[in-house]
Design a protein around this motif. Sequence first.
Motif, mmCIF file in Angstrom:
data_model
loop_
_atom_site.group_PDB
_atom_site.id
_atom_site.type_symbol
_atom_site.label_atom_id
_atom_site.label_comp_id
_atom_site.label_asym_id
_atom_site.label_seq_id
_atom_site.Cartn_x
_atom_site.Cartn_y
_atom_site.Cartn_z
ATOM 1 N N VAL A 3 -0.198 14.040 4.262
ATOM 2 C CA VAL A 3 0.095 12.615 4.332
ATOM 3 C C VAL A 3 -0.423 11.905 3.084
ATOM 4 N N LYS A 4 -1.584 12.315 2.626
ATOM 5 C CA LYS A 4 -2.172 11.693 1.434
ATOM 6 C C LYS A 4 -1.283 11.902 0.209
ATOM 7 N N GLU A 5 -0.740 13.120 0.066
ATOM 8 C CA GLU A 5 0.163 13.412 -1.061
ATOM 9 C C GLU A 5 1.461 12.615 -0.930
ATOM 10 N N ASN A 6 1.981 12.541 0.292
ATOM 11 C CA ASN A 6 3.186 11.738 0.519
ATOM 12 C C ASN A 6 2.953 10.278 0.163
ATOM 13 N N LEU A 7 1.805 9.753 0.579
ATOM 14 C CA LEU A 7 1.479 8.356 0.320
ATOM 15 C C LEU A 7 1.387 8.083 -1.178
ATOM 16 N N GLN A 8 0.780 8.990 -1.901
ATOM 17 C CA GLN A 8 0.655 8.814 -3.348
ATOM 18 C C GLN A 8 2.031 8.758 -4.018
ATOM 19 N N LYS A 9 2.931 9.641 -3.590
ATOM 20 C CA LYS A 9 4.291 9.658 -4.147
ATOM 21 C C LYS A 9 5.021 8.349 -3.839
ATOM 22 N N ILE A 10 4.899 7.880 -2.609
ATOM 23 C CA ILE A 10 5.551 6.632 -2.212
ATOM 24 C C ILE A 10 4.987 5.456 -3.005
ATOM 25 N N GLN A 11 3.675 5.422 -3.146
ATOM 26 C CA GLN A 11 3.038 4.332 -3.903
ATOM 27 C C GLN A 11 3.498 4.320 -5.359
ATOM 28 N N GLU A 12 3.669 5.497 -5.939
ATOM 29 C CA GLU A 12 4.150 5.578 -7.326
ATOM 30 C C GLU A 12 5.573 5.047 -7.431
ATOM 31 N N GLU A 13 6.409 5.363 -6.454
ATOM 32 C CA GLU A 13 7.796 4.893 -6.472
ATOM 33 C C GLU A 13 7.868 3.383 -6.246
ATOM 34 N N ILE A 14 7.004 2.871 -5.386
ATOM 35 C CA ILE A 14 6.950 1.424 -5.163
ATOM 36 C C ILE A 14 6.514 0.713 -6.443
ATOM 37 N N ALA A 15 5.505 1.264 -7.104
ATOM 38 C CA ALA A 15 5.019 0.663 -8.346
ATOM 39 C C ALA A 15 6.124 0.605 -9.398
ATOM 40 N N ALA A 16 6.899 1.675 -9.501
ATOM 41 C CA ALA A 16 8.004 1.709 -10.469
ATOM 42 C C ALA A 16 9.078 0.688 -10.094
ATOM 43 N N ALA A 17 9.372 0.573 -8.805
ATOM 44 C CA ALA A 17 10.377 -0.393 -8.345
ATOM 45 C C ALA A 17 9.919 -1.826 -8.608
ATOM 46 N N CYS A 18 8.633 -2.077 -8.411
ATOM 47 C CA CYS A 18 8.080 -3.408 -8.686
ATOM 48 C C CYS A 18 8.155 -3.734 -10.177
ATOM 49 N N GLN A 19 7.877 -2.738 -10.989
ATOM 50 C CA GLN A 19 7.937 -2.953 -12.431
ATOM 51 C C GLN A 19 9.364 -3.271 -12.877
ATOM 52 N N ARG A 20 10.326 -2.550 -12.326
ATOM 53 C CA ARG A 20 11.729 -2.779 -12.679
ATOM 54 C C ARG A 20 12.200 -4.172 -12.266
ATOM 55 N N SER A 21 11.679 -4.660 -11.150
ATOM 56 C CA SER A 21 12.158 -5.931 -10.611
ATOM 57 C C SER A 21 11.219 -7.099 -10.887
ATOM 58 N N GLY A 22 10.172 -6.864 -11.670
ATOM 59 C CA GLY A 22 9.252 -7.938 -12.034
ATOM 60 C C GLY A 22 8.432 -8.464 -10.880
ATOM 61 N N ARG A 23 8.059 -7.571 -9.957
ATOM 62 C CA ARG A 23 7.298 -7.983 -8.785
ATOM 63 C C ARG A 23 5.847 -7.545 -8.877
ATOM 64 N N ASN A 24 5.007 -8.203 -8.082
ATOM 65 C CA ASN A 24 3.598 -7.843 -7.976
ATOM 66 C C ASN A 24 3.458 -6.730 -6.948
ATOM 67 N N LEU A 25 2.880 -5.620 -7.335
ATOM 68 C CA LEU A 25 2.712 -4.470 -6.448
ATOM 69 C C LEU A 25 1.955 -4.842 -5.174
ATOM 70 N N ASN A 26 1.019 -5.753 -5.269
ATOM 71 C CA ASN A 26 0.206 -6.127 -4.111
ATOM 72 C C ASN A 26 0.993 -6.874 -3.047
ATOM 73 N N ASP A 27 2.208 -7.292 -3.380
ATOM 74 C CA ASP A 27 3.028 -8.022 -2.408
ATOM 75 C C ASP A 27 3.795 -7.096 -1.460
ATOM 76 N N VAL A 28 3.700 -5.792 -1.690
ATOM 77 C CA VAL A 28 4.440 -4.829 -0.869
ATOM 78 C C VAL A 28 3.457 -4.029 -0.011
ATOM 79 N N LYS A 29 3.667 -4.059 1.300
ATOM 80 C CA LYS A 29 2.795 -3.338 2.237
ATOM 81 C C LYS A 29 3.576 -2.234 2.932
#
Length: 224
Positions: A3-29
Amino acid sequence: MTVKENLQKIQEEIAAACQRSGRNLNDVKIIAVTKYVTVERTQQALDAGVFHIGENRVEGLLEKTNSINADPVLHFIGSLQSKKVKKVIDHIDYLHSLDRLSLAEEIQKRWSSQEPLKCFVQVNVSGEESKSGLDPNQIISFIHDLSLFPAIQVVGLMTMAPFVENSEETRPVFKQLRLLQQEVQALSLEHAPCTELSMGMSNDYIIAVEEGATFIRIGSSLVG
């Protein structure tokens, strides 16, 4: 993978999506949807750093609540029968499936806290008969009607996109929900700040984040 490895992968993908869309990573839960997994697997998600747990069955919610060694933020994300409100109302922090006044009436009847229950109004953006939720054209009127129930605070809107092979095809659904959420937010209603968007699951959460999701509901990709 753990689960920890899965979570890390998901968090990395969220961070990339936030960067592409100009969003703050902390706004996504991330909500770990644990409806198909054991208490032990749920505990692993919490130990890995997940703070939000989502259940869509009353029995599953109560089992997890009574067994896990943590105090997570609990989300009820499934369709909730009015007769079962009394069983879950004292356990949940968020309800993601408010879609009828009879349910609002039952929440009002059973709610005992001084603070209102944080609710998402469920919207059937795709129009699929298999999905619950209100038609987008009904949302403004419905939210105005909810002013009669002080036990309810509309924190946002929720939808489920169609399950498709190409997740890019879900983008119009998420975009429409975001535009509708902004329309409600612009009304500046005290009972309905509507600042949140609950949308995106294991197969389409990257698109949902790019379109403004603040809560994503991840099951299989996170906990299996």
